[in-house]
Design an enzyme around this catalytic site. Structure first.
Site, PDB file in Angstrom:
ATOM      1  N   GLY A 149       0.859  -1.194   0.000  1.00  0.00           N
ATOM      2  CA  GLY A 149       0.000   0.000   0.000  1.00  0.00           C
ATOM      3  C   GLY A 149       0.890   1.236   0.000  1.00  0.00           C
ATOM      4  CB  THR A 193       0.961   4.270  -4.263  1.00  0.00           C
ATOM      5  OG1 THR A 193       0.069   3.142  -4.203  1.00  0.00           O
ATOM      6  CG2 THR A 193       2.179   3.912  -5.085  1.00  0.00           C
ATOM      7  N   GLY A 194      -0.398   4.687  -1.114  1.00  0.00           N
ATOM      8  CA  GLY A 194      -1.601   5.218  -0.472  1.00  0.00           C
ATOM      9  C   GLY A 194      -1.271   6.302   0.546  1.00  0.00           C
ATOM     10  NE  ARG A 195      -6.501   8.418   2.015  1.00  0.00           N
ATOM     11  CZ  ARG A 195      -7.349   8.276   0.990  1.00  0.00           C
ATOM     12  NH1 ARG A 195      -7.514   9.249   0.136  1.00  0.00           N
ATOM     13  NH2 ARG A 195      -8.047   7.177   0.838  1.00  0.00           N
ATOM     14  CG  MET A 196      -2.619   5.118   6.747  1.00  0.00           C
ATOM     15  SD  MET A 196      -1.903   6.296   7.907  1.00  0.00           S
ATOM     16  CE  MET A 196      -0.584   5.353   8.625  1.00  0.00           C
ATOM     17  N   GLY A 202      -2.522  -2.674   9.350  1.00  0.00           N
ATOM     18  CA  GLY A 202      -3.419  -1.634   9.878  1.00  0.00           C
ATOM     19  C   GLY A 202      -4.705  -1.471   9.105  1.00  0.00           C
ATOM     20  CB  THR A 209     -10.090  -0.573   9.223  1.00  0.00           C
ATOM     21  OG1 THR A 209     -10.291   0.497   8.290  1.00  0.00           O
ATOM     22  CG2 THR A 209      -9.016  -0.176  10.215  1.00  0.00           C
ATOM     23  CG  HIS A 246     -12.127   8.700   9.743  1.00  0.00           C
ATOM     24  ND1 HIS A 246     -12.906   8.223  10.771  1.00  0.00           N
ATOM     25  CD2 HIS A 246     -10.845   8.383  10.045  1.00  0.00           C
ATOM     26  CE1 HIS A 246     -12.122   7.631  11.667  1.00  0.00           C
ATOM     27  NE2 HIS A 246     -10.857   7.717  11.255  1.00  0.00           N
ATOM     28  CE  LYS A 277     -12.286   4.889   8.395  1.00  0.00           C
ATOM     29  NZ  LYS A 277     -11.178   3.970   8.143  1.00  0.00           N
TER      30      LYS A 277
END
Ligand SMILES: NC(=O)c1ccc[n+]([C@@H]2O[C@H](COP(=O)([O-])OP(=O)(O)OC[C@H]3O[C@@H](n4cnc5c(N)ncnc54)[C@H](OP(=O)(O)O)[C@@H]3O)[C@@H](O)[C@H]2O)c1
Length: 266
Positions: free
Chosen positions: A8, A10-13, A98, A100, A155, A159
């Site tokens: 992941g 390239t994602g925000r997290m 992490g 969800t 959020h 999301k």
């Protein structure tokens, strides 16, 4: 140095984790994104993610991305984890996850598969503040029964899951402490609150990284406990702490942030 493969990436997290990891004692040795990512085959440097010549792979090359890694660290989607985590576990890689939004049986299946193979931390929220709040919520068992509890989370509008995994984890703790048997996710018109109901309400707006508020209201007074993440770095730092901790575990099993943080004494 602990070697990590960020899934992941390239994602925000993923991007936040990478930016924190490179400043600390971690070596990024692998990076994975979705099969449709246009940057596959380019390096993280070419993609402007960080100053490293680590190639970005799709999940079909997960094995290659994980080859040199000590830990599989991921923030993706439940569908991606269902395919990727079994491969990481079969390779004997420690896992910090992490993501969800899992259906309960989907997550249970993954836990069963991983728990006999490798040490893993699964956490719906890696921030230290939220995990301290989880501990505080257990104390609600001692409040008189006239107090009612509601959870409100907010959020960013991208999301995918609602309520958040953190709100659901809070709801589980509050339900155990207060004997709630049903979660209500919203009210319309004159829907009165019934005995045994716990309200869990979701807001999706703009770029909010994460707010969770627990309202504890009696007939004449109330307590409001609010956690607000200033940025995603709060989660990234907790996840990296979990990576350091999982490296010291020899026994396969699914661990939580509560295990990682112990009694908040260190
Ligand atoms: N535990 C915590 O503390 C915490 C904190 C914040 C968020 N989260 C959770 O973390 C997850 C990700 O959040 P986010 O905001 O970072 O989402 P995001 O920005 O949408 O990023 C998702 C990442 O997953 C990648 N991906 C999708 N399918 C994949 C696959 N099959 N294999 C490998 N990678 C794949 C995406 O790649 P592309 O870029 O190619 O699409 C992207 O890099 C969510 O479930 C969120 O709720 C947890």
């Amino acid at each position: 140095m602990i070697k990590i493969c960020v899934v992941g990436a390239t994602g925000r997290m993923g991007r936040t984790v990478i930016s924190e990891a490179v400043k600390r004692n971690f070596e990024i040795v692998g990076a994975v994104a979705s099969p449709s990512n246009r940057g596959l085959g380019k390096t993280l440097r070419e993609l402007g993610i960080c100053d490293l010549d680590v190639p970005l792979y799709g999940p079909s090359k997960l094995r290659e991305a994980l080859e040199r890694a000590d830990v599989y660290l991921s923030f993706t989607t439940p569908e991606a984890e269902a395919a990727n985590i079994p491969e990481a576990a079969n390779m004997g890689k420690r896992i910090v996850m992490g993501t969800t939004g899992f259906a309960e049986d989907q997550l249970n299946k993954l836990k069963l598969l991983v728990s006999s193979r490798v040490p893993a931390v699964f956490a719906s929220n890696f921030s230290l503040g939220v995990n301290f709040l989880f501990k505080m919520l257990r104390q609600l068992a001692y409040l008189p029964s006239e107090y009612e509890i509601s959870i409100v989370e907010a959020h960013h509008s991208q999301k995918r899951d609602a309520p958040s995994g953190t709100a659901l984890a809070m709801a589980k703790i509050v339900s155990a402490a207060r004997g709630y048997s049903q979660i209500v996710r919203g009210r319309e018109r004159s829907a009165l609150r019934a005995h045994g109901e716990l309200e869990v309400l979701s807001v999706r707006a703009g770029g909010i990284p994460g707010i969770h508020e627990v309202i504890v209201a009696g007939p004449y007074d109330m307590i409001s406990i609010k956690h607000m993440a200033f940025s995603r770095n709060a989660f990234a730092l907790g996840a990296l702490r979990a990576v350091e901790w999982i490296m010291k575990q020899d026994q396969p099993g699914i661990y939580s942030m509560e295990d990682v943080l112990g009694d908040f004494e260190s």
